[in-house]
Design a protein around this motif. Structure first.
Motif, PDB file in Angstrom:
ATOM      1  N   ASP A  88       0.818  -1.199   0.000  1.00 27.58           N
ATOM      2  CA  ASP A  88       0.000   0.000   0.000  1.00 27.58           C
ATOM      3  C   ASP A  88       0.861   1.263   0.000  1.00 27.58           C
ATOM      4  O   ASP A  88       2.096   1.194  -0.003  1.00 27.58           O
ATOM      5  N   GLU A  89       0.216   2.429   0.011  1.00 26.68           N
ATOM      6  CA  GLU A  89       0.935   3.695  -0.119  1.00 26.68           C
ATOM      7  C   GLU A  89       1.822   3.993   1.083  1.00 26.68           C
ATOM      8  O   GLU A  89       2.739   4.805   1.000  1.00 26.68           O
ATOM      9  N   ASP A  90       1.557   3.329   2.200  1.00 28.09           N
ATOM     10  CA  ASP A  90       2.398   3.497   3.386  1.00 28.09           C
ATOM     11  C   ASP A  90       3.477   2.426   3.487  1.00 28.09           C
ATOM     12  O   ASP A  90       4.200   2.359   4.487  1.00 28.09           O
ATOM     13  N   GLY A  91       3.551   1.570   2.443  1.00 29.05           N
ATOM     14  CA  GLY A  91       4.601   0.556   2.411  1.00 29.05           C
ATOM     15  C   GLY A  91       4.260  -0.749   3.088  1.00 29.05           C
ATOM     16  O   GLY A  91       5.123  -1.626   3.205  1.00 29.05           O
ATOM     17  N   TRP A  92       3.010  -0.924   3.528  1.00 27.68           N
ATOM     18  CA  TRP A  92       2.631  -2.169   4.201  1.00 27.68           C
ATOM     19  C   TRP A  92       2.167  -3.202   3.175  1.00 27.68           C
ATOM     20  O   TRP A  92       1.493  -2.860   2.210  1.00 27.68           O
ATOM     21  N   PRO A  93       2.496  -4.473   3.408  1.00 30.11           N
ATOM     22  CA  PRO A  93       2.040  -5.518   2.481  1.00 30.11           C
ATOM     23  C   PRO A  93       0.568  -5.830   2.697  1.00 30.11           C
ATOM     24  O   PRO A  93       0.046  -5.708   3.816  1.00 30.11           O
ATOM     25  N   TYR A  94      -0.099  -6.229   1.619  1.00 26.43           N
ATOM     26  CA  TYR A  94      -1.476  -6.679   1.762  1.00 26.43           C
ATOM     27  C   TYR A  94      -1.793  -7.708   0.689  1.00 26.43           C
ATOM     28  O   TYR A  94      -1.188  -7.744  -0.378  1.00 26.43           O
ATOM     29  N   ILE A  95      -2.748  -8.563   1.010  1.00 28.16           N
ATOM     30  CA  ILE A  95      -3.306  -9.538   0.080  1.00 28.16           C
ATOM     31  C   ILE A  95      -4.745  -9.111  -0.168  1.00 28.16           C
ATOM     32  O   ILE A  95      -5.452  -8.698   0.774  1.00 28.16           O
TER      33      ILE A  95
END
Length: 275
Positions: free
Chosen positions: A162-169
């Motif tokens: 995401d835009e804050d650098g966190w991973p997501y599925i």
């Protein structure tokens, strides 16, 4: 001194080698020797996360290191509650925090992946890899809800950021359908397999799965040349034989190989093996 000392994860960062491990009794790391085969002299175990997770996997992305772990119960079939959690740090050794800045040492992680009606207990991230188009993919296991008695299966999903650098599925759930990872033709296999060479039906290569050695038999008892290459097309070993020969694989790293045998008549046979 660490209870439940399982689930090892190795990582090398800026030339320093580390081992992370632990399971519901705390996640720890220790620095390894230069060759990675033992603990560094005087090194002590350092705790980096609390008792919430196991199955540690660390992925470097941008300026952060992401510690992914599994919480819940892994192995109870349809009653499994396994799921993936994540925390991050600007250093591989921590401190790791969740999206609110709360410490993983106090069991604070952010959610990454949860069950669906089709996949129960998704967890224990086994690998994250990047394909040839720069897309990241995550490998994990879970129970197929339609047949939990078959044991845990391996699943693959796209991992985004995401835009804050966190991973997501996507939807924080295992997907039912997904594009496949993209890999370009860079293995050199096409250079090794020669359709014009012709197949020699007299040649048998045993076995497909190699433990220590493979055997090449030429039923006609003819002399032949053989070679073994890896999937990058690099020559691993070569030689000649007559009738039957054994190729030692003991000194080779595990992986996929291509065996090519050419008889004196010019016919050739190839086989992909796994060692």
């Amino acid at each position: 001194g660490v209870q439940n000392s399982i689930d090892p994860f190795f990582i090398e960062d800026n030339g320093t080698k580390y081992l992370f491990w632990g399971s519901f009794r705390g996640i720890y790391y220790v620095e390894l020797s230069d060759d990675g085969l033992s603990l560094k002299d005087g090194a002590k175990a350092v705790q980096v996360a609390g008792t919430l997770t196991e199955g540690t996997f660390i992925k470097k992305h941008g300026d952060y290191y992401y510690l992914i772990g599994s919480a819940g119960t892994c192995c109870e079939g349809e009653n499994s509650t396994y799921h993936l959690m994540v925390a991050r740090s600007t250093s591989v050794t921590g401190p790791y925090v969740d999206k609110f800045g709360k410490p993983a040492l106090s069991n604070n992680f952010s959610g990454l992946l949860y069950r669906t009606k089709d996949v129960i207990g998704p967890g224990h991230n086994g690998d994250i890899f990047t394909d040839d188009e720069g897309q990241d993919w995550i490998v994990y296991h879970g129970f197929d809800a339609a047949n939990t008695g078959a044991g845990r299966k391996v699943y693959l999903d796209k991992l985004c950021w995401d835009e804050d650098g966190w991973p997501y599925i996507n939807n924080m759930r295992p997907s039912n359908q997904s594009p496949a990872p993209v890999f370009k033709e860079t293995t050199g296999i096409d250079d090794i397999f020669d359709a014009d060479a012709g197949d020699d039906s007299n040649v048998k290569i045993f076995p497909t799965y190699v433990k220590r050695s493979l055997q090449i038999n030429h039923a006609a008892g003819e002399t032949f040349q053989w070679q073994v290459v890896n999937l990058n097309g690099e020559l691993v070993a070569k030689g000649s034989g007559e009738g039957q020969t054994t190729v030692d694989f003991y000194a080779q790293p595990t992986g996929m190989y291509i065996v090519s045998v050419t008889s004196r008549t010019g016919k050739r046979s190839q086989k992909v093996i796994r060692y």
